[in-house]
Motif scaffolding. Structure first.
Motif: not given
Length: 200
Positions: A164-167, A171-175, A182-185
């Protein structure tokens, strides 16, 4: 890695081929996998190193959604001597529109929360790790309210989501459409020590 959660798994044979490749075979990964009722025929799976994780049991749990989707894979045992409960998930996608598909993800998150609460009532000392493609961002209702996973847990029983903090930092895991998601958690219980997250 000691644990690897996989999504978009076609079948167990494909996973077996994967762990048999030269790059992974040295790790000696064992496989935890169940066929799910997903309409596309895809599942989730857990790879784990038996030299670190002693698996005592596992089962696939139906998320009770209106449409068939991936089961919630659960496993439990001892990770380096510590009691552990692991869940690997792949919540329903957003195809068809976020508002139209959100109830399906909420149902998955609510069912997962029931499973977590049940395990905590039975074995409160167990540490919990939940990982997977949730097809929602950490601030969405399914994760924040129904799974009760946030970057700052305030109450006992709430889960900690470091992603959550990265989002929040963009940041994220997909564009998609030029925007990071940040769908991957990976979500953990408050009593789970965090290992360093390595940038790649």
């Amino acid at each position: 890695p000691t644990l690897l959660g996989l999504a978009e798994v076609e079948n167990r044979a494909v996973v077996q081929d994967l762990v048999s490749t030269p790059h992974l075979s040295k790790a000696g990964y064992a496989i935890c996998h169940y066929d799910s009722p997903d309409e596309r025929g895809i599942d989730v799976a857990l790879l784990y190193r038996p030299d670190h994780l002693r698996l005592d049991g596992s089962r696939a749990i139906s998320p009770n959604t209106d449409n068939p989707t991936r089961d919630i894979l659960t496993a439990w045992g001892e990770l380096d001597g510590e009691p552990i409960f692991i869940a690997v998930v792949h919540f329903p996608s957003r195809i068809g529109g976020v508002k139209f598909t959100e109830p399906e993800r909420i149902a998955c998150a609510a069912r997962l929360r029931e499973v977590v609460d049940s395990d905590r009532n039975t074995s409160p000392e167990r540490k919990i790790i939940i990982m997977g493609d949730m097809n929602d961002n950490p601030h969405n209702k399914s994760i924040r309210e129904d799974l009760k996973a946030t970057h700052r847990p305030k109450e006992a029983g709430e889960l900690y989501n470091p992603f959550a903090e990265l989002k929040r930092k963009g940041k994220g895991t997909s564009v998609y459409d030029g925007q990071w998601n940040m769908y991957d958690n990976i979500v953990v219980s408050q009593n789970t020590p965090l290992l360093p997250i390595h940038k790649r």
